[in-house]
Enzyme design. Structure first.
Site, PDB file in Angstrom:
ATOM      1  N   SER A 240      -9.652 -25.243  -8.470  1.00  0.00           N
ATOM      2  CA  SER A 240      -9.336 -24.687  -7.196  1.00  0.00           C
ATOM      3  C   SER A 240      -8.006 -24.999  -6.859  1.00  0.00           C
ATOM      4  O   SER A 240      -7.397 -25.677  -7.726  1.00  0.00           O
ATOM      5  CB  SER A 240     -10.219 -25.540  -6.332  1.00  0.00           C
ATOM      6  OG  SER A 240     -10.168 -26.957  -6.094  1.00  0.00           O
ATOM      7  N   LYS A 241      -7.716 -24.493  -5.626  1.00  0.00           N
ATOM      8  CA  LYS A 241      -6.183 -24.693  -5.222  1.00  0.00           C
ATOM      9  C   LYS A 241      -5.801 -26.215  -5.117  1.00  0.00           C
ATOM     10  O   LYS A 241      -4.536 -26.417  -5.443  1.00  0.00           O
ATOM     11  CB  LYS A 241      -6.009 -23.924  -3.555  1.00  0.00           C
ATOM     12  CG  LYS A 241      -6.094 -22.499  -3.845  1.00  0.00           C
ATOM     13  CD  LYS A 241      -5.597 -22.044  -2.567  1.00  0.00           C
ATOM     14  CE  LYS A 241      -5.454 -20.202  -2.675  1.00  0.00           C
ATOM     15  NZ  LYS A 241      -5.082 -19.593  -1.418  1.00  0.00           N
ATOM     16  N   ARG A 242      -6.649 -26.917  -4.674  1.00  0.00           N
ATOM     17  CA  ARG A 242      -6.438 -28.323  -4.450  1.00  0.00           C
ATOM     18  C   ARG A 242      -6.157 -29.240  -6.000  1.00  0.00           C
ATOM     19  O   ARG A 242      -5.524 -30.085  -6.171  1.00  0.00           O
ATOM     20  CB  ARG A 242      -7.578 -29.128  -3.760  1.00  0.00           C
ATOM     21  CG  ARG A 242      -8.722 -29.177  -4.632  1.00  0.00           C
ATOM     22  CD  ARG A 242      -9.994 -30.052  -3.600  1.00  0.00           C
ATOM     23  NE  ARG A 242     -11.117 -29.934  -4.307  1.00  0.00           N
ATOM     24  CZ  ARG A 242     -11.643 -31.051  -5.246  1.00  0.00           C
ATOM     25  NH1 ARG A 242     -10.967 -32.082  -5.473  1.00  0.00           N
ATOM     26  NH2 ARG A 242     -12.719 -31.050  -5.669  1.00  0.00           N
TER      27      ARG A 242
END
Length: 466
Positions: A240-242
């Protein structure tokens, strides 16, 4: 056989990190085998495809050093060809018209769910007489998929993989408005482009079974498939983006070098012994799909940072100056003159030893090119109390009298002063550092003085004694 690979992104978003790795593996495989690497933009979804995304994909690949061999192919330019192939399958009895309405298809899916069966098309129009077609309903064209036996793929990464044909329904290959679907377009384009090896994420493995059936129905030779595991986060969850599921342009903005990102992506799911630092030349020589690991790779920013730090230290000082100059000038609010650029390049060797990203350089190099008087941060102000300023004032005449303005000479003068006054070297060096850089941290202070030069150094020191 000449190897031909392709990277085929959909321009509904920017070039994300997983796509960049797929492009890299295709590029390396082609280079390793002396073949050709192509780029096809799969823009048949006109509503979701954007020029901005296409530009970002092409620019991202160029920045990574993965530009294609030859012109970019746009799938949307081939829709007439795709439709002709659908008609060819229809004429051969290997496809058929389906007149099911959206409501009928929804009911079909609901019935399957209720009965605990797989949700897929049930072949309602597969063997019906077209004369029964409802008036005024434009049909789709569905592929008449084989219902018995298995579809087997000798995957270059996954090994032998098999799917029973009874699990695959009759997919739509041409929509009611005459536009082709992804499955048909990919097969036709790969065949027409002479693609011999399709290397992509293993989320496409189910597609490979369907596409293989289309190849065989058209009497075309299927390409060799290699489905690589996806990238997960450091916690083994879906990326994911994190975790780092960002566009390539974000990594560029964060200060990563393209060769470092290439090296890192190469090691995500592929290995060559214990080698971590792998040059492009070595990668081309060593790369093959038999070393791709079948389990998902884990993205780790800390490892990427360390790898980028290595490539930063190897980079030419002039190149790093050019990379950070626009950003540095923006923070300063003015253009640097040639003297400032020269000073920046002289100081780069010391700066890059302590930086992991070019963004670190932008902030850390600022003190070399700011105008006098140098602004002092809170910690520098503490160091430059009355006693600290007095030490600067005391040593200023000694430095002014230095015959040679070189780091070793300046260090000798300051050491001699410290010994004569009975204080530690750091008690003198810290006020000098604070006065010259405005901070408590910097490259070795005598190196800094050497880079700044006599006039600038003495001027900055004099400013804090007034």
């Amino acid at each position: 056989m000449t190897v031909v690979t392709r990277f085929a992104p959909s321009p509904t978003g920017f070039l994300h990190i997983g796509g960049a790795r797929t492009a890299l593996f295709n590029w390396l495989y082609a280079r390793h085998h002396g073949g050709t690497y192509l780029l096809r933009i799969e823009d048949t979804d006109r509503k979701r495809s954007t020029k901005e995304a296409i530009d970002a994909i092409v620019d991202g690949l160029d920045w990574l050093g993965l530009s294609p061999d030859g012109k970019v192919v746009y799938q949307s330019a081939n829709t007439v060809r795709h439709a002709k192939i659908a008609q060819r399958l229809l004429d051969a009895g290997k496809a058929y018209h389906c007149y099911c309405s959206p409501e009928e298809l929804a009911a079909m899916r609901e019935e399957a769910r209720t009965n605990g069966k797989p949700v897929r098309y049930n072949g309602y129009w597969r063997d019906r007489d077209p004369a029964e077609a409802p008036p005024g309903v434009p049909p789709v064209i569905r592929f008449r998929a084989p219902q018995d036996g298995n579809t087997v793929i000798e995957d270059l990464v996954q090994g032998t993989v098999t799917n029973a044909n009874k699990h695959l329904d009759d997919m739509v290959i041409l929509r009611a408005d005459g536009t082709p679907t992804y499955m048909l377009s990919v097969v036709v384009d790969d065949n027409d482009m002479g693609v011999t090896h399709v290397i992509r994420g293993d989320d496409h493995l189910t597609n490979a079974y369907r596409q293989t059936q289309l190849y065989l129905a058209l009497s075309w030779k299927p390409p060799a498939f290699g489905h690589i595991p996806l990238i997960h986060g450091s916690d083994n969850a879906k990326l994911s983006k994190r975790h780092g599921a960002l566009g390539v342009e974000a990594y560029r903005e964060m200060g990563y070098l393209p060769e470092a990102l290439r090296n890192y992506l190469l090691r995500l799911g592929w290995g060559h012994g214990d080698d971590e630092i792998i040059s492009t030349e070595q990668a081309i020589q060593w790369f093959d799909l038999n070393a791709v690991i079948r389990s998902p790779a884990r993205f780790d920013f800390a490892k990427l940072d360390n790898l980028n730090g290595h490539y930063m230290r190897q980079a030419a000082d002039s190149r790093l100056v050019e990379l950070i100059l626009p950003h540095l000038e923006k923070t300063l609010g003015h253009r640097l003159n040639e003297a400032g650029k020269s000073r920046l390049e002289r100081g780069m060797e010391g700066l890059k030893e302590r930086a992991k990203k070019t963004n670190n350089l932008i902030e850390n190099a600022r003190f070399y090119v700011i105008n006098r008087p140098v602004p002092l941060d809170k910690k520098a102000l503490i160091v430059l109390d009355s006693k600290g300023r007095q030490k600067v004032a005391d040593i200023l005449p000694l430095l002014s009298a230095a015959k040679n303005w070189e780091a070793r000479v300046l260090e000798g003068l300051v050491r001699a002063y410290a010994e004569e006054t009975g204080i530690k070297l750091g008690q003198v060096a810290q006020p000098l550092r604070a006065a010259l850089t405005g901070s408590k941290t910097s490259p070795p202070i005598f190196e800094v003085m050497d880079v700044l030069g006599r006039e600038e150094s003495l001027g900055r020191l004099s400013d804090v004694t007034k």
